[in-house]
Every structure is written in structure tokens, then in C-alpha cells.
Design a protein around this motif. Structure first.
Motif, PDB file in Angstrom:
ATOM      1  N   HIS A   1       0.837  -1.202   0.000  1.00  0.00           N
ATOM      2  CA  HIS A   1       0.000   0.000   0.000  1.00  0.00           C
ATOM      3  C   HIS A   1       0.877   1.259   0.000  1.00  0.00           C
ATOM      4  CE1 HIS A   1      -4.227  -1.251   0.429  1.00  0.00           C
ATOM      5  NE2 HIS A   1      -3.734  -2.350   0.961  1.00  0.00           N
ATOM      6  N   LYS A   2       1.920   1.224   0.789  1.00  0.00           N
ATOM      7  CA  LYS A   2       2.802   2.394   0.887  1.00  0.00           C
ATOM      8  C   LYS A   2       3.478   2.681  -0.444  1.00  0.00           C
ATOM      9  CE  LYS A   2       6.745   4.201   3.503  1.00  0.00           C
ATOM     10  NZ  LYS A   2       7.740   3.897   4.575  1.00  0.00           N
ATOM     11  N   VAL A   3       3.983   1.628  -1.114  1.00  0.00           N
ATOM     12  CA  VAL A   3       4.660   1.819  -2.400  1.00  0.00           C
ATOM     13  C   VAL A   3       3.676   2.315  -3.456  1.00  0.00           C
ATOM     14  CG1 VAL A   3       5.876   0.631  -4.266  1.00  0.00           C
ATOM     15  CG2 VAL A   3       6.438   0.117  -1.890  1.00  0.00           C
ATOM     16  N   LEU A   4       2.449   1.796  -3.426  1.00  0.00           N
ATOM     17  CA  LEU A   4       1.465   2.206  -4.420  1.00  0.00           C
ATOM     18  C   LEU A   4       1.023   3.652  -4.233  1.00  0.00           C
ATOM     19  CD1 LEU A   4      -0.780  -0.997  -4.564  1.00  0.00           C
ATOM     20  CD2 LEU A   4       0.881  -0.247  -6.260  1.00  0.00           C
ATOM     21  N   GLU A   5       1.149   4.165  -3.017  1.00  0.00           N
ATOM     22  CA  GLU A   5       0.737   5.542  -2.742  1.00  0.00           C
ATOM     23  C   GLU A   5       1.845   6.556  -3.013  1.00  0.00           C
ATOM     24  OE1 GLU A   5      -0.550   5.433   1.267  1.00  0.00           O
ATOM     25  OE2 GLU A   5      -2.403   4.317   0.832  1.00  0.00           O
ATOM     26  N   GLU A   6       3.079   6.090  -3.165  1.00  0.00           N
ATOM     27  CA  GLU A   6       4.187   7.015  -3.398  1.00  0.00           C
ATOM     28  C   GLU A   6       4.025   7.721  -4.734  1.00  0.00           C
ATOM     29  OE1 GLU A   6       7.708   4.713  -3.147  1.00  0.00           O
ATOM     30  OE2 GLU A   6       7.656   4.504  -0.963  1.00  0.00           O
ATOM     31  N   SER A   7       4.445   8.986  -4.766  1.00  0.00           N
ATOM     32  CA  SER A   7       4.387   9.766  -5.995  1.00  0.00           C
ATOM     33  C   SER A   7       5.805  10.136  -6.419  1.00  0.00           C
ATOM     34  CB  SER A   7       3.541  11.026  -5.792  1.00  0.00           C
ATOM     35  OG  SER A   7       4.089  11.823  -4.749  1.00  0.00           O
ATOM     36  N   GLY A   8       5.929  10.645  -7.618  1.00  0.00           N
ATOM     37  CA  GLY A   8       7.245  10.989  -8.133  1.00  0.00           C
ATOM     38  C   GLY A   8       7.411  10.474  -9.542  1.00  0.00           C
ATOM     39  N   PRO A   9       8.401  10.954 -10.262  1.00  0.00           N
ATOM     40  CA  PRO A   9       8.569  10.553 -11.672  1.00  0.00           C
ATOM     41  C   PRO A   9       8.909   9.081 -11.859  1.00  0.00           C
ATOM     42  CG  PRO A   9      10.429  11.887 -10.920  1.00  0.00           C
ATOM     43  CD  PRO A   9       9.401  11.955  -9.841  1.00  0.00           C
ATOM     44  N   ASP A  10       9.540   8.458 -10.857  1.00  0.00           N
ATOM     45  CA  ASP A  10       9.933   7.052 -10.988  1.00  0.00           C
ATOM     46  C   ASP A  10       9.057   6.122 -10.150  1.00  0.00           C
ATOM     47  OD1 ASP A  10      12.045   7.799 -12.647  1.00  0.00           O
ATOM     48  OD2 ASP A  10      13.384   8.148 -10.925  1.00  0.00           O
ATOM     49  N   SER A  11       7.958   6.616  -9.624  1.00  0.00           N
ATOM     50  CA  SER A  11       7.106   5.822  -8.744  1.00  0.00           C
ATOM     51  C   SER A  11       6.193   4.907  -9.553  1.00  0.00           C
ATOM     52  CB  SER A  11       6.258   6.734  -7.865  1.00  0.00           C
ATOM     53  OG  SER A  11       5.368   7.485  -8.666  1.00  0.00           O
ATOM     54  N   VAL A  12       5.599   3.934  -8.843  1.00  0.00           N
ATOM     55  CA  VAL A  12       4.626   3.046  -9.479  1.00  0.00           C
ATOM     56  C   VAL A  12       3.429   3.852  -9.974  1.00  0.00           C
ATOM     57  CG1 VAL A  12       3.080   1.092  -9.108  1.00  0.00           C
ATOM     58  CG2 VAL A  12       5.371   1.074  -8.103  1.00  0.00           C
ATOM     59  N   GLN A  13       3.031   4.872  -9.196  1.00  0.00           N
ATOM     60  CA  GLN A  13       1.902   5.710  -9.598  1.00  0.00           C
ATOM     61  C   GLN A  13       2.156   6.348 -10.969  1.00  0.00           C
ATOM     62  OE1 GLN A  13      -1.071   6.899  -8.749  1.00  0.00           O
ATOM     63  NE2 GLN A  13      -1.465   5.789  -6.855  1.00  0.00           N
ATOM     64  N   ALA A  14       3.387   6.820 -11.184  1.00  0.00           N
ATOM     65  CA  ALA A  14       3.706   7.449 -12.464  1.00  0.00           C
ATOM     66  C   ALA A  14       3.581   6.451 -13.613  1.00  0.00           C
ATOM     67  CB  ALA A  14       5.116   8.030 -12.415  1.00  0.00           C
ATOM     68  N   ARG A  15       4.030   5.215 -13.393  1.00  0.00           N
ATOM     69  CA  ARG A  15       3.933   4.194 -14.434  1.00  0.00           C
ATOM     70  C   ARG A  15       2.471   3.816 -14.694  1.00  0.00           C
ATOM     71  NH1 ARG A  15       7.956   4.489 -17.302  1.00  0.00           N
ATOM     72  NH2 ARG A  15       7.980   2.296 -17.899  1.00  0.00           N
ATOM     73  N   LEU A  16       1.671   3.793 -13.619  1.00  0.00           N
ATOM     74  CA  LEU A  16       0.251   3.485 -13.790  1.00  0.00           C
ATOM     75  C   LEU A  16      -0.448   4.585 -14.588  1.00  0.00           C
ATOM     76  CD1 LEU A  16      -0.693   2.102 -10.251  1.00  0.00           C
ATOM     77  CD2 LEU A  16      -0.084   0.824 -12.296  1.00  0.00           C
ATOM     78  N   ARG A  17      -0.097   5.836 -14.286  1.00  0.00           N
ATOM     79  CA  ARG A  17      -0.703   6.936 -15.047  1.00  0.00           C
ATOM     80  C   ARG A  17      -0.308   6.852 -16.523  1.00  0.00           C
ATOM     81  NH1 ARG A  17       0.586   9.918 -10.305  1.00  0.00           N
ATOM     82  NH2 ARG A  17       2.535  10.651 -11.262  1.00  0.00           N
ATOM     83  N   GLU A  18       0.924   6.450 -16.782  1.00  0.00           N
ATOM     84  CA  GLU A  18       1.370   6.300 -18.171  1.00  0.00           C
ATOM     85  C   GLU A  18       0.577   5.207 -18.879  1.00  0.00           C
ATOM     86  OE1 GLU A  18       5.400   5.086 -20.711  1.00  0.00           O
ATOM     87  OE2 GLU A  18       5.520   5.486 -18.551  1.00  0.00           O
ATOM     88  N   ALA A  19       0.365   4.081 -18.200  1.00  0.00           N
ATOM     89  CA  ALA A  19      -0.414   2.991 -18.800  1.00  0.00           C
ATOM     90  C   ALA A  19      -1.849   3.430 -19.070  1.00  0.00           C
ATOM     91  CB  ALA A  19      -0.397   1.771 -17.872  1.00  0.00           C
ATOM     92  N   SER A  20      -2.426   4.177 -18.121  1.00  0.00           N
ATOM     93  CA  SER A  20      -3.801   4.652 -18.306  1.00  0.00           C
ATOM     94  C   SER A  20      -3.884   5.676 -19.424  1.00  0.00           C
ATOM     95  CB  SER A  20      -4.322   5.253 -16.998  1.00  0.00           C
ATOM     96  OG  SER A  20      -5.626   5.753 -17.155  1.00  0.00           O
TER      97      SER A  20
END
Length: 688
Positions: free
Chosen positions: A360-379
């Protein structure tokens, strides 16, 4: 077709000849061997059987694999030997005739370079050759009886006084070669490859005098090369090892390794063993791929069925990671897109539940190299995006009908990388998951609309009238996204009385709801204008008949007002509706009223009025057919069971009577109601 030189001499007398044409098929070598075996038996040349079958197998197999055309097999046997010619029809250049003498040591390297098949032919044949013609190519070999030529083919057994190990390093026997080429896995073994590989490795190692050997296989599952078979001791440090790669397709890979002294036969025999093993490894790869594909198809079918059964959005979200973990990944997370286009974590799962907080903590992290950034790119891009770092895996967009719903992120197992089949399955799961989410959302919207529409057709609260008790219970059909046609209402009359209305419009859905709203509004308007109930029913019938559409309505109307004492006068009109139950205060229940004509079917209707006096404590129970037609298998709840259930409730308040009857009807069957259930109780509360 070329003829072997010298075949037309005295030896030509008493010849035995066979000529056959065989297809380019994997069964051709066996058919060719059968032809050679029959000719040898006729010519009494059984002593040449091992060498003849071995070389026939090599030539026919090579021709099938490389020429891929029909083959002509010619077998000629005489008193002193045998000649076999294998011809194909592959187009190619016309070269000069190549003839080799048996075991010419000066040409061993050249022959070895041409392939292991020619090396075996050169080793065992008395003479052999290749003829190129415009129609194809022919390869022949000659085997002579022992002692009938200068040396003849090698005996399958070592000569007296010579150690077998010495012979193995220089000249493998025909018997050993035949056993090597005909070794096959046990078809009845659960896991035949390790035993087969060990047997194959042992044979070739003993033939070349190797001190040790190993076969390593990498099935591409992320575990790296694993030892499939081992022979002898570990390779000595500093030794130059003989390594032959296995000819298998990805993701399989591997090699055969021998700690053997250099010789002319070591590499060709190692290549021969590697090729034979590779063939069965390819079969194993294809078999495993078929099993995996069959398992994936079963998995997708089961996943689709599970996702289709859930029409709840939250439950669907929670179900998706449970389907993926641990079968397709170590962890899985579903993110959905909100109305502003932002990703929101909807559900996640991990094979190790103790790691969930960290996930949960890793999925909530933000930043250019974060999982969130990669998810936004996929979306944003609508394509698969790899995930790096500690949460290695990839993200697949959830897209349905060009609408971006979110992402499905999957993390790989620590010792396993997703292969192409698994990626395809995950992409398929993402498509099905997106469709399930969209269907659940659509169903939730339909359910919300249906509930809103249904509530608009029912009074928000029943009026509070001194001396009169009103109570109602309503249970919609089991399909919460469908609007029913049952309704009830309590309307004030201009003369100070109250009008109780219970009705049932045929059918369900929006059309039934529209008719229900029409009936309810027409009744309110007409009684508000002071129209008598028979006229109200007649005008309502005219309205429904003129409207058409095949919808009809049953109604129970009861005008309620106080009499000169403590009683309540009830004027009851039934238009095709079930008769209400009169519940007496002292006890007992019976049906009252006279049936009339349903509205919307005929131009003229009848609706006889019946006057009823409710003494203090008496109650009148109105209901729709959803109560009496409640099913348990083939059995109906029925009117008589309703009357029996109501009788013990005499003396209870209207709220209690309505609630008890509702519970009795619902508990009659474990199935969801097939029709709406509406119950309205009118009670004389003068003594309460």
C-alpha cells in the motif's frame, strides 16, 4: 538415380531388389528400415542387419528433414553384400560425384564437417557416394560381408584382446550406435525426460570415453539452467570441455557438456545425442504449452463466470486481485479513474499478507519514478507499461468501449518471469475485468434509477390519523434494477375521509412504472375533485383503454371514515384485485369484498361496492399477488395460507401485522421474490 559402381558384375546374379517411394513423413525411416530388413532376410545377410538399419535410418532421416520431398528407396542385395540408395527430389545445383572410402583417416575432418549422418556412413559402410541430378540427389552406401573386401564394416563387438574402453574412444560399434539412435523415453513414466537424458548421456559418454558429463536445461521459468542429467564426476578444473547447445525453441534452452578427450567422434556423437534429446525436449515444450494453454482457457472461463456473477462494483473490484494472485503474480492492484481522471486504489492483494502494508505504501508514493507514475502512463497511453524497482511487474490498462476505467498492475514472482502466454492471459483478464467493472457500474446505475423511480411511486410516509392505524410493507422483486408495478397510497378525500389504494400494474420495467404513475396521479386528481369511486374507476379504465399498450391494472379502493360511534365505515371497491382479509379484534380472519373487472381490458367494467364496519381492534389487510403467488418449488403461498397466518395477529397494531405477514411470506421460500410484495393494513385504533 545413380547405381553403385560394380553392381552389374557376377555378384549381380541372385540379386534381391526392392524399390519403393515413401512420403516425407516422420514414419518414413521406419518404413525404409522394414524394406531393408525384408531384403536382408531374403538374401540371408542377417550379419549386416545392425549396420544396414543404422545407415538407412540416418540417410532417410536426413532426407526427410532437409529435402522435405518424397523419397525413392532402392535396396539391392547379392551374395556378398547390400547396396541402399536414398533419392530425393529437391531442386539444387548439379555437383560432381562424391565417393568416399570407408574410414579414410585423411577425410575424417571433412566428413565430420558435413554432418554426423555422413560420418556414420563413412565409418560403417564399405563404400558410399552422393550423386547430384537435375531431378534431385541420391546418396548410397555399400555393405559387404565380413572378409569379402578389404576390411569391411566394423564388427559391433570389440576384437579379442582389445579393451572395450579403448575401442570406445576410437571407433563406436554399430550395436552401440543403434542403441543410441533408438533410445526413447518411457511413454508410461510420469516424468520420463530425466531418466531418458541420463540414459542418453551415459551411452554417449561411454562411447567416447568421457570422464563426466552433464545436461542442463532452462525452461524459461525464471529459475535459470537446471541439471537434467549427470554422468561420472564433476569436470576437472582447467579441462577443455566439449559443449553442444540443445536445439530447442524459446523459452527452452540448454546444453550438453562432456569432459572427454578430443577425438574425431566425440563431437558428432555429442551432437547426435543432443539432437535426439532436443527432439523430445521440443515435444515436452509443446506438450507443456498445450497443457498450460488448456489450463489458461479453463482459468479464463472460470474467471469470466466469477466476474459475471458479481454485479456489485465493490465486490467485483475485490474479486479481481484474488483471481490473479498467486497464480499469475505475486501481487496485484486495481486502480480506477475518478471523474477528474485521477487514479484511485480500489483493491489489492499480495501472496504474503504481511507485505500488504508495504505494498500500500509503495502504491501511494508519488514521483517521476514511482509506481503511480507508471500506472498513469499505462492509463494515458492505453498500452502495457513495465514496472521497475522493488515492485517489478507490469501494468495493463482497463479499457472498455474506448473508455479508460483504470489499470491492473501485476507483480512477478521472485523466481519467475511472465512468459508470453501469461502476459496474454493477464491482458485477457484485464479486458474481462474492465468489462465486469463497467457492467457492475451500469447495473448499479440502473438499480439507483429503479429505486428512485420506485420510491417516487410510493408515499414517503403514511398519514397519522387519530383513531385509524395505517401500516405498509413493500418488498421489490429480486432484480433490484427492475421497477415493479405494485403500489399503494393513502389519499385524503374532500369530505374528510381517507382513501386507501392498493394496485398492481401488469409487467415490470419503465413502461409498467409509467402506467403506475399514471394510475396513481389520475386517482389523486379525480378524488381531489370529489368524484365518486365508481366514476373514478370508470374514467381510469377509459384512460388505460385509450392509452393501449396492453397494460392493465387491478385496484382495491377503500374509502374510510368514522361512523357515529367508535367504528370505521369502509366502502370497498375491487377492480380485479384480490379480496382483502378482515381481521377481527377478538380473533378470526376471513375474506371480504366482491370481485370486479380489471382496468384497461374492456370498455365497460363492473365494480360492486361493499360496505364494511371495522369495530375497534379490527383490521383490513390489503395485499398484491406477490404475496399469494410466492413460490417454493411448485407450491404457492396462496390465499388460504395468508388467512391462516393473519388469524393469530388479531389485536396487534397495524405495524406488527404488516411486518409479521411480510416476514411469513418472505420466509416461505429461500428464493428471491419473483414479483413485488405490497401489504397495507388499515386498523381501527379507537381503543389503543
Amino acid at each position: 538415380m545413380s547405381t553403385e559402381p560394380g553392381a552389374g558384375t557376377d555378384a549381380g546374379r541372385d540379386e534381391h531388389v526392392r524399390r519403393v517411394r515413401l512420403p516425407a513423413d516422420r514414419r518414413t525411416p521406419a518404413a525404409a528400415r522394414a524394406v531393408v530388413r525384408s531384403v536382408l532376410a531374403e538374401a540371408d545377410l542377417d550379419e549386416l542387419l545392425n549396420e544396414a538399419l543404422l545407415l538407412t535410418t540416418e540417410l532417410s532421416t536426413n532426407a526427410v528433414e532437409h529435402a522435405r520431398t518424397e523419397l525413392d528407396i532402392e535396396v539391392v542385395a547379392d551374395r556378398i553384400g547390400l547396396t541402399v540408395t536414398v533419392s530425393d527430389f529437391a531442386a539444387g545445383p548439379v555437383d560432381e560425384l562424391i565417393v568416399g572410402s570407408r574410414n579414410d583417416t585423411d577425410e575424417i575432418g571433412e566428413v565430420s564437417a558435413r554432418g554426423r549422418g555422413l560420418l556414420l556412413v563413412d565409418h560403417f559402410a564399405s563404400r558410399w557416394g552422393t550423386t547430384y541430378l537435375p531431378t534431385g540427389k541420391g546418396v548410397w552406401f555399400r555393405l559387404d560381408r565380413h572378409g569379402d573386401h578389404g576390411g569391411g564394416p566394423l564388427s559391433p563387438y570389440p576384437p579379442p584382446g582389445q579393451a572395450e574402453s579403448d575401442l570406445a574412444t576410437t571407433a563406436p560399434s554399430a550395436a552401440a550406435m543403434s542403441e543410441l539412435t533408438q533410445t526413447r523415453p518411457d511413454p508410461y513414466a510420469d516424468e520420463p525426460l530425466p531418466e531418458f537424458a541420463t540414459d542418453l548421456l551415459t551411452r554417449v559418454a561411454e562411447m567416447v570415453g568421457a570422464a563426466g558429463g552433464v545436461i542442463r536445461l532452462d525452461r524459461g521459468e525464471g529459475e535459470g539452467p537446471q541439471v537434467l542429467a549427470r554422468y561420472g564426476r564433476q569436470p576437472r578444473a582447467g579441462n577443455e570441455l566439449l559443449r553442444v547447445p540443445l536445439a530447442v525453441h524459446r523459452p527452452y534452452g540448454g546444453e550438453l557438456e562432456l569432459d572427454a578427450a578430443p577425438s574425431a567422434y566425440a563431437r558428432p556423437l555429442a551432437v547426435l545425442a543432443a539432437e535426439r534429446l532436443s527432439l523430445h525436449l521440443e515435444n515436452d515444450r509443446l506438450r507443456r504449452a498445450d497443457v498450460r494453454r488448456s489450463a489458461w482457457l479453463t482459468f479464463l472461463a472460470e474467471a469470466s463466470e466469477l466476474l459475471a456473477q458479481s454485479l456489485d462494483v465493490d465486490l467485483t473490484m475485490a474479486l479481481i486481485p484474488q483471481l490473479v494472485v498467486p497464480r499469475l503474480g505475486q501481487w496485484c492492484a486495481v486502480h480506477t479513474t475518478d471523474e477528474w481522471g485521477r487514479l484511485k486504489l480500489a483493491a489489492c492483494s499480495h501472496a504474503d499478507e504481511s507485505v500488504l502494508p508495504q505494498l500500500h505504501k509503495v502504491l501511494e508514493e508519488s514521483g517521476p519514478d514511482s509506481v503511480q507514475a507508471r500506472l498513469r502512463e499505462a492509463s494515458r497511453t492505453g498500452s502495457q507499461v513495465p514496472l521497475g524497482g522493488p515492485m517489478e511487474g507490469f501494468a495493463v490498462p482497463l479499457v472498455v468501449r474506448s473508455q479508460k476505467l483504470g489499470t491492473l498492475a501485476v507483480g512477478r514472482h521472485q523466481r519467475h518471469r511472465h512468459d508470453a502466454d501469461e502476459v496474454a492471459v493477464l491482458e485477457d483478464v484485464a479486458r474481462r475485468a474492465g468489462l465486469a467493472i463497467e457492467n457492475a457500474r451500469i447495473h448499479a446505475e440502473r438499480r439507483r434509477v429503479a429505486q428512485t423511480l420506485q420510491q417516487s411511486l410510493l408515499p414517503p410516509v403514511l398519514p397519522v390519523v387519530e383513531g385509524v392505524g395505517f401500516a405498509a410493507e413493500y418488498v421489490p422483486t429480486g432484480d433490484e434494477a427492475e421497477v415493479g408495478g405494485d403500489f399503494y397510497d393513502v389519499v385524503p378525500l374532500p369530505d374528510g375521509r381517507w382513501l386507501v389504494v392498493v394496485g398492481d400494474v401488469s409487467g415490470k420495467g419503465v413502461q409498467a412504472a409509467a402506467v403506475t404513475g399514471l394510475v396513481r396521479d389520475v386517482i389523486r386528481v379525480l378524488v381531489g375533485d370529489g368524484k365518486p369511486l365508481p366514476e373514478v374507476l370508470a374514467r381510469l379504465n377509459d384512460t388505460l383503454v385509450e392509452r393501449g399498450g396492453g397494460r392493465y391494472c387491478t385496484l382495491a379502493l377503500a374509502a374510510v371514515g368514522p361512523d357515529d360511534g367508535d367504528g370505521l365505515d369502509v366502502s370497498l371497491h375491487l377492480a380485479g384485485h384480490d379480496r382483502p382479509v378482515l381481521l377481527h379484534g377478538p380473533g378470526g380472519a376471513n375474506f371480504v369484498g366482491t370481485g370486479g373487472t380489471a382496468l384497461g381490458l374492456l370498455d365497460l367494467i363492473t365494480s360492486p361496492a361493499e360496505e364494511i364496519l371495522l369495530a375497534p381492534g379490527d383490521a383490513l389487510i390489503f395485499y398484491t399477488d406477490g404475496v399469494t403467488e410466492r413460490r417454493r418449488g411448485r407450491e404457492l403461498f396462496g390465499t388460504e395460507r395468508l388467512r391462516e397466518a393473519a388469524a393469530p395477529l388479531a389485536g396487534y397494531s397495524a405495524d406488527v401485522v404488516a411486518a409479521r405477514l411480510r416476514a411469513t411470506a418472505i420466509n416461505f421460500s429461500v428464493e428471491s421474490p419473483r414479483d413485488d410484495i405490497a401489504i397495507l393494513v388499515l386498523r381501527n385504533d379507537a381503543l389503543s
